[in-house]
Write a protein that holds these residues in place. Structure first.
Motif, PDB file in Angstrom:
ATOM      1  N   SER A 183      -0.202   6.389  10.476  1.00  0.00           N
ATOM      2  CA  SER A 183       0.276   6.255   9.105  1.00  0.00           C
ATOM      3  C   SER A 183      -0.798   5.630   8.210  1.00  0.00           C
ATOM      4  O   SER A 183      -1.350   4.579   8.524  1.00  0.00           O
ATOM      5  N   VAL A 184      -1.098   6.281   7.083  1.00  0.00           N
ATOM      6  CA  VAL A 184      -2.235   5.889   6.258  1.00  0.00           C
ATOM      7  C   VAL A 184      -2.084   4.481   5.691  1.00  0.00           C
ATOM      8  O   VAL A 184      -3.059   3.730   5.597  1.00  0.00           O
ATOM      9  N   ASP A 185      -0.847   4.068   5.358  1.00  0.00           N
ATOM     10  CA  ASP A 185      -0.667   2.719   4.818  1.00  0.00           C
ATOM     11  C   ASP A 185      -0.981   1.661   5.885  1.00  0.00           C
ATOM     12  O   ASP A 185      -1.613   0.645   5.603  1.00  0.00           O
ATOM     13  N   ILE A 202       0.847  -1.201   0.000  1.00  0.00           N
ATOM     14  CA  ILE A 202       0.000   0.000   0.000  1.00  0.00           C
ATOM     15  C   ILE A 202       0.878   1.246   0.000  1.00  0.00           C
ATOM     16  O   ILE A 202       0.611   2.221  -0.730  1.00  0.00           O
ATOM     17  N   ALA A 203       1.969   1.221   0.764  1.00  0.00           N
ATOM     18  CA  ALA A 203       2.911   2.353   0.797  1.00  0.00           C
ATOM     19  C   ALA A 203       3.510   2.581  -0.588  1.00  0.00           C
ATOM     20  O   ALA A 203       3.649   3.731  -1.046  1.00  0.00           O
ATOM     21  N   VAL A 241      -2.740  13.732  -0.956  1.00  0.00           N
ATOM     22  CA  VAL A 241      -3.475  12.500  -1.249  1.00  0.00           C
ATOM     23  C   VAL A 241      -3.918  11.803   0.052  1.00  0.00           C
ATOM     24  O   VAL A 241      -5.045  11.331   0.179  1.00  0.00           O
ATOM     25  N   ALA A 242      -3.009  11.769   1.036  1.00  0.00           N
ATOM     26  CA  ALA A 242      -3.290  11.008   2.268  1.00  0.00           C
ATOM     27  C   ALA A 242      -4.486  11.588   3.031  1.00  0.00           C
ATOM     28  O   ALA A 242      -5.312  10.829   3.558  1.00  0.00           O
ATOM     29  N   ILE A 243      -4.601  12.929   3.073  1.00  0.00           N
ATOM     30  CA  ILE A 243      -5.704  13.523   3.864  1.00  0.00           C
ATOM     31  C   ILE A 243      -7.065  13.207   3.244  1.00  0.00           C
ATOM     32  O   ILE A 243      -7.965  12.731   3.948  1.00  0.00           O
ATOM     33  N   PRO A 244      -7.272  13.435   1.935  1.00  0.00           N
ATOM     34  CA  PRO A 244      -8.581  13.050   1.385  1.00  0.00           C
ATOM     35  C   PRO A 244      -8.861  11.544   1.497  1.00  0.00           C
ATOM     36  O   PRO A 244     -10.005  11.131   1.714  1.00  0.00           O
ATOM     37  N   VAL A 245      -7.821  10.716   1.354  1.00  0.00           N
ATOM     38  CA  VAL A 245      -8.006   9.261   1.504  1.00  0.00           C
ATOM     39  C   VAL A 245      -8.488   8.949   2.932  1.00  0.00           C
ATOM     40  O   VAL A 245      -9.416   8.163   3.135  1.00  0.00           O
ATOM     41  N   ARG A 246      -7.838   9.555   3.915  1.00  0.00           N
ATOM     42  CA  ARG A 246      -8.262   9.337   5.316  1.00  0.00           C
ATOM     43  C   ARG A 246      -9.726   9.770   5.512  1.00  0.00           C
ATOM     44  O   ARG A 246     -10.499   9.076   6.170  1.00  0.00           O
ATOM     45  N   LEU A 247     -10.073  10.932   4.971  1.00  0.00           N
ATOM     46  CA  LEU A 247     -11.443  11.430   5.161  1.00  0.00           C
ATOM     47  C   LEU A 247     -12.462  10.482   4.539  1.00  0.00           C
ATOM     48  O   LEU A 247     -13.502  10.191   5.145  1.00  0.00           O
TER      49      LEU A 247
END
Length: 466
Positions: free
Chosen positions: A447-449, A413-414, A431-437
């Motif tokens: 960590s998002v991954d 995923i990373a 990218v990480a912030i909208p994915v988290r939301l």
């Protein structure tokens, strides 16, 4: 020295709060530290105010905190025959005597004494003495039984918290130890119980200091040495008042329901009147190894919710993930969340706990964080509009395509994230912030991954499509 035997003897006249339960923790810890015996005794002679509900909260709270008793629970109301047997022995030995003074006479006596600026007290009218003529026994009056308190000298004991305490016997009048109906009174029952249960150390709140000289005198009248006493200073609430239900104290079991770990409460309570150097965070086993009566504090401990939360956070960080996963499932079930059948007890749920527990003080907070894995989420529309825009929406779609085919683990995923950022010339937060939301419902996660790897792949893809 004989085997250490301690006791916790609550009255079930109201729910048990943290200030009360500390009087169970210390004798429990002292017994465990000395390979001794911890006895639970329920002092339920106040029949009007005692309730089974209050007994249940005591037993439930102690069980939750792991304060296991070796003997008991003993109930004073079930020991009435024993108390009456000792009363008869004392009568036969001339240690107690019947007193026929009515409450009206006693009230009048006290009023006269107070008018003369004297301490209100029973004056010994019915106390038999050599050469003394007692008043005629009134007809139809049931007497109380009074203990013949020694008249000279003092009661002295070395308190393990307060040091040497000395009370002159002239300060103590002849205590009523049985009511007109024959039922024994509190101070007498306590002595018989402590004798029968072979209690060596009485560790209790300092609201009992005034009872102690009377109890010591009864012990000695019965030809026995009293236990060692340690009278603990009061626990105050955050406003500096004595902790009580009236002043906002919560039942011990409420801390369980709020998701505090039992070990955290034990740690916090232990430090609220006892210390081992500067150690703030310690395990239950360390408490048992270190506990003694020499380091009990002399000043009142003050409850501090912020400090409790800090202690709780430290315990959450080191808590066993299997235990946390069990508690999280319980919290979900309590709040009506449908838990997937394959999740309880799984390595995946334990990994979720390990990832998020550093952010939490309670299992309620942990269950809230992990709710994203078992229930639908929705980020605030305003936040999503601010973070997901024409500049990064294609990148999020491209990431979703990559995630559909990669190996489903943190490293893969990373790598998919890295390739997506390179393809669109974007930085990680874009990218990480909208994915988290979209996936988690919040912009703040570890960590998002690592977070995505613990979801089912299909759930992530469905949420990214939004």
């Amino acid at each position: 020295m004989s085997q250490v035997r301690t006791r916790f003897a609550p009255s079930p006249t109201g729910f048990i709060h943290l200030g009360n339960i500390r009087s169970a923790l210390y004798p429990w810890a002292f017994a465990r530290a000395n390979q001794g015996v911890f006895v639970l005794r329920i002092e339920d002679t106040d029949v009007e105010r005692s309730s089974q509900e209050a007994v249940d909260v005591i037993l439930e709270g102690m069980k939750w905190l792991g304060l296991d008793h070796d003997e008991g629970p003993f109930y004073q109301m079930q020991r009435m025959d024993r108390y009456k047997e000792v009363l008869q022995q004392m009568l036969a030995q001339g240690l107690v005597y019947p007193c026929y003074m009515s409450t009206t006479e006693l009230d009048a006596l006290r009023e006269r004494q107070m008018a003369n600026k004297e301490k209100p007290r029973y004056d010994g009218t019915w106390r038999p003495e050599p050469g003394k003529t007692l008043p005629p026994v009134p007809e139809g009056v049931q007497p109380v039984l009074r203990f013949k308190n020694p008249q000279g000298g003092s009661v002295v004991w070395e308190d393990k918290v307060k040091g040497r305490i000395e009370i002159s016997n002239s300060e103590l009048d002849d205590l009523v130890i049985a009511r007109p109906d024959g039922t024994p009174t509190y101070n007498f029952c306590v002595v018989v119980d402590d004798l029968d249960m072979r209690i060596t150390h009485v560790i209790r709140g300092d609201d009992h200091v005034n009872n102690t000289p009377r109890q010591i005198n009864i012990f000695r009248a019965l030809g026995k040495e009293p236990p060692i006493y340690a009278h603990l200073p009061t626990v105050l609430n955050e406003q500096g008042e004595k902790m009580s239900k009236r002043h906002g104290a919560k039942p011990v079991t409420q801390y369980r329901d709020e998701g505090y770990l039992a070990d955290a409460i034990v740690n916090y309570l232990a430090r609220l009147g006892w210390s081992h150097g500067d150690d703030e965070i310690f395990s239950r086993q360390q408490l048992i190894e270190w506990f003694n009566l020499d380091h009990l504090g002399r000043s009142a401990g003050q409850f501090d919710e912020a400090k409790l939360r800090w202690v709780a956070q430290q315990h959450m960080k080191t808590a066993d993930d299997a235990l946390l996963s069990t508690l999280v499932v319980q919290q979900w079930q309590t709040s009506g969340i449908q838990v997937p059948a394959d999740l309880p007890g799984s390595d995946r749920l334990q990994a979720m706990c390990a990832l998020f527990k550093d952010r939490c003080a309670t299992t309620v907070e942990l269950a809230d964080w992990l709710g994203m894995y078992v229930a639908p989420v929705s980020a605030s529309a305003d936040e999503l509009a601010a973070q997901l825009n024409d500049a990064n929406r294609p990148a999020v779609a491209a990431l979703a395509q990559r995630l559909a085919t990669v190996a489903w683990d943190k490293a893969a995923i990373a790598q998919a994230l890295k390739e997506t950022l390179a393809e669109f010339g974007l930085k990680m937060p874009q990218v990480a912030i909208p994915v988290r939301l979209l996936v988690c419902g919040t912009a703040q996660t570890p960590s998002v991954d690592a977070v995505l790897a613990l979801f089912d792949r299909e759930a992530v893809l469905a949420r990214l499509k939004g």
